[in-house]
Design an enzyme around this catalytic site. Structure first.
Site, PDB file in Angstrom:
ATOM      1  N   SER A 206      31.874   3.634 -14.745  1.00 25.54           N
ATOM      2  CA  SER A 206      31.484   3.384 -13.348  1.00 25.54           C
ATOM      3  C   SER A 206      32.705   2.951 -12.541  1.00 25.54           C
ATOM      4  CB  SER A 206      30.448   2.254 -13.347  1.00 25.54           C
ATOM      5  OG  SER A 206      30.246   1.716 -12.065  1.00 25.54           O
TER       6      SER A 206
ATOM      7  N   TYR B 265      26.081  -5.572 -14.343  1.00 22.47           N
ATOM      8  CA  TYR B 265      26.453  -4.149 -14.439  1.00 22.47           C
ATOM      9  C   TYR B 265      27.971  -4.017 -14.582  1.00 22.47           C
ATOM     10  CZ  TYR B 265      26.330   0.840 -13.063  1.00 22.47           C
ATOM     11  OH  TYR B 265      26.453   2.210 -13.019  1.00 22.47           O
TER      12      TYR B 265
HETATM   13  P1  NAP Z   1      19.128   7.133 -13.211  1.00 27.74           P
HETATM   14  O1  NAP Z   1      18.853   8.152 -12.182  1.00 27.74           O
HETATM   15  O2  NAP Z   1      18.535   5.779 -13.034  1.00 27.74           O
HETATM   16  O3  NAP Z   1      18.812   7.655 -14.706  1.00 27.74           O
HETATM   17  C1  NAP Z   1      19.033   6.815 -15.803  1.00 27.74           C
HETATM   18  C2  NAP Z   1      18.341   7.373 -17.008  1.00 27.74           C
HETATM   19  O4  NAP Z   1      18.504   6.474 -18.111  1.00 27.74           O
HETATM   20  C3  NAP Z   1      16.841   7.561 -16.811  1.00 27.74           C
HETATM   21  O5  NAP Z   1      16.441   8.775 -17.411  1.00 27.74           O
HETATM   22  C4  NAP Z   1      16.270   6.379 -17.558  1.00 27.74           C
HETATM   23  O6  NAP Z   1      14.975   6.573 -18.049  1.00 27.74           O
HETATM   24  C5  NAP Z   1      17.237   6.294 -18.725  1.00 27.74           C
HETATM   25  N1  NAP Z   1      17.158   5.021 -19.414  1.00 27.74           N
HETATM   26  C6  NAP Z   1      17.267   3.782 -18.885  1.00 27.74           C
HETATM   27  N2  NAP Z   1      17.131   2.858 -19.859  1.00 27.74           N
HETATM   28  C7  NAP Z   1      16.933   3.525 -21.020  1.00 27.74           C
HETATM   29  C8  NAP Z   1      16.727   3.131 -22.367  1.00 27.74           C
HETATM   30  N3  NAP Z   1      16.695   1.839 -22.728  1.00 27.74           N
HETATM   31  N4  NAP Z   1      16.560   4.097 -23.317  1.00 27.74           N
HETATM   32  C9  NAP Z   1      16.580   5.390 -22.969  1.00 27.74           C
HETATM   33  N5  NAP Z   1      16.773   5.839 -21.714  1.00 27.74           N
HETATM   34  C10 NAP Z   1      16.936   4.913 -20.747  1.00 27.74           C
HETATM   35  O7  NAP Z   1      20.682   6.931 -13.300  1.00 27.74           O
HETATM   36  P2  NAP Z   1      21.895   7.915 -12.931  1.00 27.74           P
HETATM   37  O8  NAP Z   1      22.325   7.564 -11.571  1.00 27.74           O
HETATM   38  O9  NAP Z   1      21.597   9.313 -13.309  1.00 27.74           O
HETATM   39  O10 NAP Z   1      22.953   7.267 -13.916  1.00 27.74           O
HETATM   40  C11 NAP Z   1      23.240   7.752 -15.226  1.00 27.74           C
HETATM   41  C12 NAP Z   1      24.386   6.933 -15.775  1.00 27.74           C
HETATM   42  O11 NAP Z   1      25.497   7.025 -14.880  1.00 27.74           O
HETATM   43  C13 NAP Z   1      24.095   5.448 -15.908  1.00 27.74           C
HETATM   44  O12 NAP Z   1      24.754   4.939 -17.034  1.00 27.74           O
HETATM   45  C14 NAP Z   1      24.686   4.862 -14.643  1.00 27.74           C
HETATM   46  O13 NAP Z   1      24.993   3.508 -14.765  1.00 27.74           O
HETATM   47  C15 NAP Z   1      25.907   5.720 -14.499  1.00 27.74           C
HETATM   48  N6  NAP Z   1      26.477   5.776 -13.163  1.00 27.74           N
HETATM   49  C16 NAP Z   1      25.736   6.132 -12.083  1.00 27.74           C
HETATM   50  C17 NAP Z   1      26.348   6.235 -10.836  1.00 27.74           C
HETATM   51  C18 NAP Z   1      25.622   6.618  -9.587  1.00 27.74           C
HETATM   52  O14 NAP Z   1      26.210   6.461  -8.510  1.00 27.74           O
HETATM   53  N7  NAP Z   1      24.406   7.120  -9.650  1.00 27.74           N
HETATM   54  C19 NAP Z   1      27.702   5.971 -10.722  1.00 27.74           C
HETATM   55  C20 NAP Z   1      28.419   5.579 -11.850  1.00 27.74           C
HETATM   56  C21 NAP Z   1      27.798   5.497 -13.071  1.00 27.74           C
HETATM   57  P3  NAP Z   1      13.665   6.117 -17.200  1.00 27.74           P
HETATM   58  O15 NAP Z   1      13.584   7.033 -16.049  1.00 27.74           O
HETATM   59  O16 NAP Z   1      12.556   6.286 -18.190  1.00 27.74           O
HETATM   60  O17 NAP Z   1      13.892   4.697 -16.786  1.00 27.74           O
HETATM   61  C1  GCO Z   2      26.161  -0.348  -6.719  1.00 29.55           C
HETATM   62  C2  GCO Z   2      26.005   0.994  -7.360  1.00 29.55           C
HETATM   63  C3  GCO Z   2      27.086   1.288  -8.361  1.00 29.55           C
HETATM   64  C4  GCO Z   2      27.017   2.737  -8.761  1.00 29.55           C
HETATM   65  C5  GCO Z   2      28.053   3.262  -9.651  1.00 29.55           C
HETATM   66  C6  GCO Z   2      29.409   3.276  -9.029  1.00 29.55           C
HETATM   67  O1  GCO Z   2      25.152  -0.993  -6.494  1.00 29.55           O
HETATM   68  O2  GCO Z   2      27.291  -0.697  -6.365  1.00 29.55           O
HETATM   69  O3  GCO Z   2      24.758   1.223  -7.870  1.00 29.55           O
HETATM   70  O4  GCO Z   2      27.335   0.324  -9.240  1.00 29.55           O
HETATM   71  O5  GCO Z   2      25.768   3.088  -9.250  1.00 29.55           O
HETATM   72  O6  GCO Z   2      28.040   2.762 -10.954  1.00 29.55           O
HETATM   73  O7  GCO Z   2      30.291   3.957  -9.823  1.00 29.55           O
END
Ligand code: NAP
Ligand code: GCO
Length: 267
Positions: free
Chosen positions: A147, A160
């Protein structure tokens, strides 16, 4: 000698955690297009079915499992089942993750632990379960979804940031400990990506105007937009493929330039 086939994933078995939708689904779909067989898990039967339907609609014959990545017994059982039904896992993406946006002094220790459990302990648990198979097979790729918060802090995301900072170091340690077995462990650090996780930060205000955080992030990103899950597909395929066989312990930030940018001067 360079061969563009090095970017292909034909014959590889990939497990992407938490990949019914969002970033995990986009990464798994790209792996499938590059030739890999896809396995994914989610927390409930309902989410798994939702995922299977989405993959089917995309023309992908995925294998779905119900598994909480924080539960070591469930993870060991899922990995065993995948090995029996599909084959040894060549590529693991630790994607499942949660966030809780709560000021630190208002956050309970239980809430903090829950975030660390999913975002840091679970990648340890799942990696630990797949590494022996990779060692036996003679190669493996692990990609940890890190992240901006692996590098930066901001108000309300202490748990986080602690977990994603830890995940960066777990990445380097897996590289250090298992690099000699031809296992490459790298991270992808997405910038701000439009998914359900970040939807609250993009909600329209009561008067119809854009959320202040939405405006802030677009101004803070040289690309001047939110990322999409598809922006992560090429980088993920690269890190899963033989094209990156000497890239190890690296975090590839895919952030539209956020980390390079000091920000606009106030007008
Ligand atoms: P999301 O839309 O919230 O999807 C997360 C997924 O993880 C969902 O399918 C969720 O399942 C699953 N999950 C959560 N807890 C779990 C568990 N204990 N066991 C199995 N599955 C679980 O998130 P996303 O935005 O696609 O993010 C995916 C990854 O990228 C995460 O690690 C997040 O921190 C990271 N990330 C996201 C962003 C961003 O801007 N979106 C940026 C940087 C990093 P349920 O739907 O059943 O809860
Ligand atoms: C926040 C965001 C982030 C992003 C992501 C950034 O509240 O600042 O949710 O933490 O999801 O991980 O890279």
């Amino acid at each position: 000698m360079f061969d563009s086939k090095d970017f292909r994933l034909d014959g590889k078995v990939a497990l992407v955690t938490g990949a019914s939708y969002g970033i995990g689904f986009a990464i798994a779909s790209a792996f499938a297009k590059a030739g890999a067989t896809i396995c994914f898990n989610d927390l409930s039967e309902e989410k798994k079915e939702m995922g299977l339907k989405a993959y089917k609609e995309a023309g992908i014959d995925a294998h779905g499992y119900v598994c909480n990545v924080c539960d070591e017994e469930q993870v060991q059982a899922m990995v065993k089942q995948i090995e029996e039904e599909v084959g040894t896992i060549d590529i693991l993406v630790n994607n499942a993750g949660i966030i809780k946006r709560i000021p630190m002094t208002e956050m309970s220790a239980a809430e903090f632990r829950q975030v660390v459990d999913v975002d840091l302990n679970a990648p340890f648990i799942v990696s630990k379960a797949v590494i022996p198979g990779m060692i036996e097979k003679g190669h493996g790729k692990i990609i940890n979804i890190c992240s901006m918060m692996s590098e930066l802090g901001r108000e309300t995301v202490s748990a986080y940031a602690a977990a994603k900072g830890g995940l960066k170091m777990l990445t380097r340690n897996i590289c250090s400990e298992y690099g000699e077995y031809n296992i490459q462990c790298n991270g992808i650090g997405p910038g701000y990506i439009a998914t359900p996780q970040t939807a609250p930060l993009r909600e329209r205000q009561a008067d119809g105007s854009r959320h202040p955080f939405d405006q802030f992030i677009v101004a803070k990103t040289p690309a001047a937009r939110w990322g999409t899950p598809e922006d992560l597909q090429g980088p993920a395929v690269f890190l899963a493929s033989d094209a990156s066989n000497f890239v190890n312990g690296h975090i590839l930030y895919v952030d539209g330039g956020i980390l390079a940018y000091i920000g606009k001067q106030p007008q």
